[in-house]
Enzyme design. Structure first.
Site, PDB file in Angstrom:
ATOM      1  N   LYS A  52      16.649  63.034  72.697  1.00  0.00           N
ATOM      2  CA  LYS A  52      16.495  63.043  74.445  1.00  0.00           C
ATOM      3  C   LYS A  52      16.329  64.749  74.786  1.00  0.00           C
ATOM      4  O   LYS A  52      15.483  64.807  75.189  1.00  0.00           O
ATOM      5  CB  LYS A  52      17.029  62.056  75.037  1.00  0.00           C
ATOM      6  CG  LYS A  52      16.682  60.611  74.403  1.00  0.00           C
ATOM      7  CD  LYS A  52      18.375  59.661  75.403  1.00  0.00           C
ATOM      8  CE  LYS A  52      17.405  58.246  74.657  1.00  0.00           C
ATOM      9  NZ  LYS A  52      18.256  57.644  75.991  1.00  0.00           N
ATOM     10  N   SER A  68      21.077  62.072  77.567  1.00  0.00           N
ATOM     11  CA  SER A  68      22.402  61.083  77.783  1.00  0.00           C
ATOM     12  C   SER A  68      21.942  59.509  76.942  1.00  0.00           C
ATOM     13  O   SER A  68      21.111  59.098  77.105  1.00  0.00           O
ATOM     14  CB  SER A  68      23.168  60.657  78.851  1.00  0.00           C
ATOM     15  OG  SER A  68      24.250  60.357  78.916  1.00  0.00           O
ATOM     16  N   ASP A  69      22.853  59.192  76.340  1.00  0.00           N
ATOM     17  CA  ASP A  69      23.127  57.519  76.059  1.00  0.00           C
ATOM     18  C   ASP A  69      23.554  56.685  75.589  1.00  0.00           C
ATOM     19  O   ASP A  69      25.061  57.358  75.256  1.00  0.00           O
ATOM     20  CB  ASP A  69      22.492  57.766  74.570  1.00  0.00           C
ATOM     21  CG  ASP A  69      22.023  56.230  74.025  1.00  0.00           C
ATOM     22  OD1 ASP A  69      20.373  55.870  74.223  1.00  0.00           O
ATOM     23  OD2 ASP A  69      21.853  55.734  73.398  1.00  0.00           O
ATOM     24  N   GLN A  70      23.771  55.614  76.286  1.00  0.00           N
ATOM     25  CA  GLN A  70      24.936  55.051  75.248  1.00  0.00           C
ATOM     26  C   GLN A  70      24.798  53.914  74.668  1.00  0.00           C
ATOM     27  O   GLN A  70      23.842  52.815  74.754  1.00  0.00           O
ATOM     28  CB  GLN A  70      25.262  54.411  77.500  1.00  0.00           C
ATOM     29  CG  GLN A  70      26.581  53.262  76.943  1.00  0.00           C
ATOM     30  CD  GLN A  70      26.692  52.878  78.516  1.00  0.00           C
ATOM     31  OE1 GLN A  70      26.533  52.106  79.151  1.00  0.00           O
ATOM     32  NE2 GLN A  70      28.239  53.428  79.122  1.00  0.00           N
ATOM     33  N   ALA A 105      27.766  59.183  75.879  1.00  0.00           N
ATOM     34  CA  ALA A 105      27.469  60.906  74.975  1.00  0.00           C
ATOM     35  C   ALA A 105      26.503  61.484  75.819  1.00  0.00           C
ATOM     36  O   ALA A 105      24.909  60.519  76.392  1.00  0.00           O
ATOM     37  CB  ALA A 105      27.032  61.096  74.071  1.00  0.00           C
TER      38      ALA A 105
END
Length: 192
Positions: A52, A68-70, A105
Site C-alpha cells: 500500500k 498499514s494493514d491489519q 503492520a
C-alpha cells in the site's frame, strides 16, 4: 517541511493519525489484498502495509507515505469484516469464550529513499462468554460491519472482553501510534 500521505481511506486510521497533529493527505491504495497460499497472517499484514505504501508513494514523489494493514485470526484462520448484521452475529458467536489475534503492520517509506521504516504489533483479544442476546444488542447498538472481528474496542465493544494484551492500544483500532511515532521521528518529522 516533509510531506506526509496516509495510504488508506479507513476513517479509523485517519482519526488515529490526526492525534499526532501532523498535516497529511490521504490517498487510496489500489492493492490486491488476496492472501498468498500458506501465507501467515502476520506476514500478510506486513506485505500489504508495504504494498500500500509503495503504490501510493509512486503517485506522490518526495512525500513520506504510511501504509498499514491489519489481519485478524482465530485459531489460525483469518477473520475479515462481517459486512452485515448476520455476519457480525456469526463472528461474535464464534469468538465467544475464545481469543482472536490481530496483526497490525505499518510501513513508512519515500520513493527513492533507501530506508523503509516498519512496525508490527500483535494484540490478543480474549472474549468473555457471550449470550446470543448480548451479541444481538451489541451488534444493533454499534453496527460494527466494517470492523474485522465485528467489534469496536474504542466503543461498547470493550464490554465483550475479558482482557486485551497489547503493547499499543491504538494498534487494535488499526494503526500502532507508539511505533509509528518513532518511525516518523526517524524520518525527520517533529512530534511533541
Amino acid at each position: 517541511m516533509n510531506r506526509l500521505v496516509l495510504a488508506s481511506t479507513s476513517r479509523y486510521r485517519r482519526e488515529l493519525l490526526e492525534r499526532l497533529a501532523l498535516p497529511f493527505a490521504v490517498d487510496r491504495p489500489e492493492v490486491d489484498e488476496t492472501p498468498r497460499p500458506g501465507e501467515a497472517p502476520a506476514r500478510l499484514a506486513v506485505r500489504l502495509a508495504e504494498a500500500k505504501a509503495r503504490a501510493v508513494a509512486a503517485r506522490h514523489p518526495g512525500a513520506w507515505v504510511i501504509g498499514s494493514d491489519q489481519v485478524a485470526e482465530r485459531d489460525g484462520d483469518p477473520v475479515g469484516k462481517p459486512g452485515d448484521r448476520a455476519g457480525a452475529i456469526a463472528q461474535l458467536t464464534a469468538a465467544s469464550g475464545g481469543e482472536q489475534r490481530f496483526h497490525t503492520a505499518f510501513c513508512v517509506l519515500r520513493q527513492g529513499e533507501p530506508r523503509m521504516l516498519e512496525g508490527l504489533d500483535l494484540t490478543v483479544v480474549r472474549f468473555r462468554i457471550l449470550s446470543s442476546e448480548e451479541i444481538a444488542r451489541y451488534v444493533d447498538a454499534e453496527q460494527p460491519f466494517d470492523c474485522a472481528g465485528s467489534f469496536k474496542c474504542e466503543g461498547l465493544g470493550i464490554t465483550l472482553f475479558e482482557a486485551i494484551e497489547t503493547r499499543d492500544p491504538t494498534a487494535l483500532v488499526g494503526l500502532p501510534l507508539i511505533a509509528l511515532s518513532a518511525a516518523l521521528r526517524a524520518a525527520g518529522f517533529r512530534l511533541p
